[in-house]
Design a protein around this motif. Structure first.
Motif, PDB file in Angstrom:
ATOM      1  N   LEU A  10      10.607-142.589 -16.814  1.00 18.36           N
ATOM      2  CA  LEU A  10       9.157-142.589 -16.951  1.00 18.36           C
ATOM      3  C   LEU A  10       8.795-143.575 -18.045  1.00 18.36           C
ATOM      4  O   LEU A  10       9.619-143.891 -18.912  1.00 18.36           O
ATOM      5  N   THR A  11       7.591-144.082 -17.971  1.00 22.03           N
ATOM      6  CA  THR A  11       7.115-145.041 -18.967  1.00 22.03           C
ATOM      7  C   THR A  11       5.884-144.456 -19.640  1.00 22.03           C
ATOM      8  O   THR A  11       4.968-143.987 -18.962  1.00 22.03           O
ATOM      9  N   ILE A  12       5.890-144.464 -20.966  1.00 20.89           N
ATOM     10  CA  ILE A  12       4.724-144.017 -21.726  1.00 20.89           C
ATOM     11  C   ILE A  12       4.192-145.185 -22.540  1.00 20.89           C
ATOM     12  O   ILE A  12       4.911-146.160 -22.800  1.00 20.89           O
ATOM     13  N   VAL A  13       2.951-145.079 -22.949  1.00 23.37           N
ATOM     14  CA  VAL A  13       2.346-146.053 -23.853  1.00 23.37           C
ATOM     15  C   VAL A  13       2.254-145.404 -25.219  1.00 23.37           C
ATOM     16  O   VAL A  13       1.662-144.330 -25.355  1.00 23.37           O
TER      17      VAL A  13
ATOM     18  N   GLU B 249       2.927-150.235 -27.494  1.00 26.84           N
ATOM     19  CA  GLU B 249       4.056-150.721 -26.703  1.00 26.84           C
ATOM     20  C   GLU B 249       4.374-149.715 -25.619  1.00 26.84           C
ATOM     21  O   GLU B 249       4.052-148.530 -25.739  1.00 26.84           O
ATOM     22  N   LYS B 250       4.999-150.200 -24.564  1.00 33.52           N
ATOM     23  CA  LYS B 250       5.465-149.321 -23.496  1.00 33.52           C
ATOM     24  C   LYS B 250       6.913-148.969 -23.779  1.00 33.52           C
ATOM     25  O   LYS B 250       7.706-149.815 -24.169  1.00 33.52           O
ATOM     26  N   VAL B 251       7.235-147.694 -23.595  1.00 32.41           N
ATOM     27  CA  VAL B 251       8.581-147.194 -23.858  1.00 32.41           C
ATOM     28  C   VAL B 251       9.070-146.479 -22.602  1.00 32.41           C
ATOM     29  O   VAL B 251       8.361-145.623 -22.065  1.00 32.41           O
ATOM     30  N   GLN B 252      10.253-146.835 -22.161  1.00 35.73           N
ATOM     31  CA  GLN B 252      10.870-146.169 -21.010  1.00 35.73           C
ATOM     32  C   GLN B 252      11.802-145.078 -21.491  1.00 35.73           C
ATOM     33  O   GLN B 252      12.579-145.274 -22.424  1.00 35.73           O
TER      34      GLN B 252
ATOM     35  N   ALA C   6      13.566-139.422 -16.985  1.00 38.03           N
ATOM     36  CA  ALA C   6      12.713-138.382 -16.416  1.00 38.03           C
ATOM     37  C   ALA C   6      13.039-137.068 -17.116  1.00 38.03           C
ATOM     38  O   ALA C   6      14.184-136.795 -17.455  1.00 38.03           O
ATOM     39  N   GLY C   7      12.013-136.262 -17.365  1.00 40.85           N
ATOM     40  CA  GLY C   7      12.214-134.992 -18.054  1.00 40.85           C
ATOM     41  C   GLY C   7      12.169-135.105 -19.567  1.00 40.85           C
ATOM     42  O   GLY C   7      12.357-134.114 -20.267  1.00 40.85           O
ATOM     43  N   ALA C   8      11.905-136.316 -20.088  1.00 39.84           N
ATOM     44  CA  ALA C   8      11.871-136.507 -21.539  1.00 39.84           C
ATOM     45  C   ALA C   8      10.719-135.725 -22.161  1.00 39.84           C
ATOM     46  O   ALA C   8       9.708-135.446 -21.525  1.00 39.84           O
ATOM     47  N   ARG C   9      10.915-135.404 -23.418  1.00 39.18           N
ATOM     48  CA  ARG C   9       9.918-134.665 -24.191  1.00 39.18           C
ATOM     49  C   ARG C   9       9.427-135.546 -25.342  1.00 39.18           C
ATOM     50  O   ARG C   9       9.989-136.610 -25.594  1.00 39.18           O
TER      51      ARG C   9
ATOM     52  N   LEU D 263       6.834-135.012 -21.326  1.00 35.90           N
ATOM     53  CA  LEU D 263       6.051-136.226 -21.100  1.00 35.90           C
ATOM     54  C   LEU D 263       5.916-136.476 -19.604  1.00 35.90           C
ATOM     55  O   LEU D 263       6.782-136.086 -18.824  1.00 35.90           O
ATOM     56  N   THR D 264       4.849-137.146 -19.237  1.00 33.91           N
ATOM     57  CA  THR D 264       4.665-137.554 -17.849  1.00 33.91           C
ATOM     58  C   THR D 264       4.564-139.068 -17.790  1.00 33.91           C
ATOM     59  O   THR D 264       4.202-139.716 -18.783  1.00 33.91           O
ATOM     60  N   ASP D 265       4.888-139.623 -16.647  1.00 32.83           N
ATOM     61  CA  ASP D 265       4.804-141.065 -16.475  1.00 32.83           C
ATOM     62  C   ASP D 265       3.371-141.528 -16.733  1.00 32.83           C
ATOM     63  O   ASP D 265       2.416-140.931 -16.226  1.00 32.83           O
TER      64      ASP D 265
END
Length: 86
Positions: A4-7, A23-26, A29-32, A71-73
């Protein structure tokens, strides 16, 4: 989806330490939130880890008290250092 990618948006001293406004961080999946914070420490090892010890976070505009929140994408994580003032 395996990642997933978060900003991540940085404010004040966190912005200076990261050298970027956002920045965008990859992440896997399932990350918190705690996984994102660990990744930020590795991405910016010089000054950001010290600041991350004192910051608060907003996830999609909502204060994060529990770093185990998933976290969600496409989520936005704001890094907010303590602000002085009155």
């Amino acid at each position: 989806m395996t990642t997933l990618t978060i900003v991540v948006r940085y404010f004040a001293a966190a912005r200076a330490a990261a050298g970027a406004e956002e920045e965008k961080v990859q992440l896997p999946a399932g990350a918190r939130v705690s996984d994102a914070v660990a990744e930020l420490r590795q991405l910016h090892p010089e000054g950001l880890p010290r600041i991350l010890d004192a910051v608060s976070y907003l996830l999609d505009g909502i204060a994060v008290r529990d770093l185990t929140r998933p976290l969600t994408d496409g989520a936005e994580l704001d890094v907010l250092p303590p602000f002085a003032g009155g």
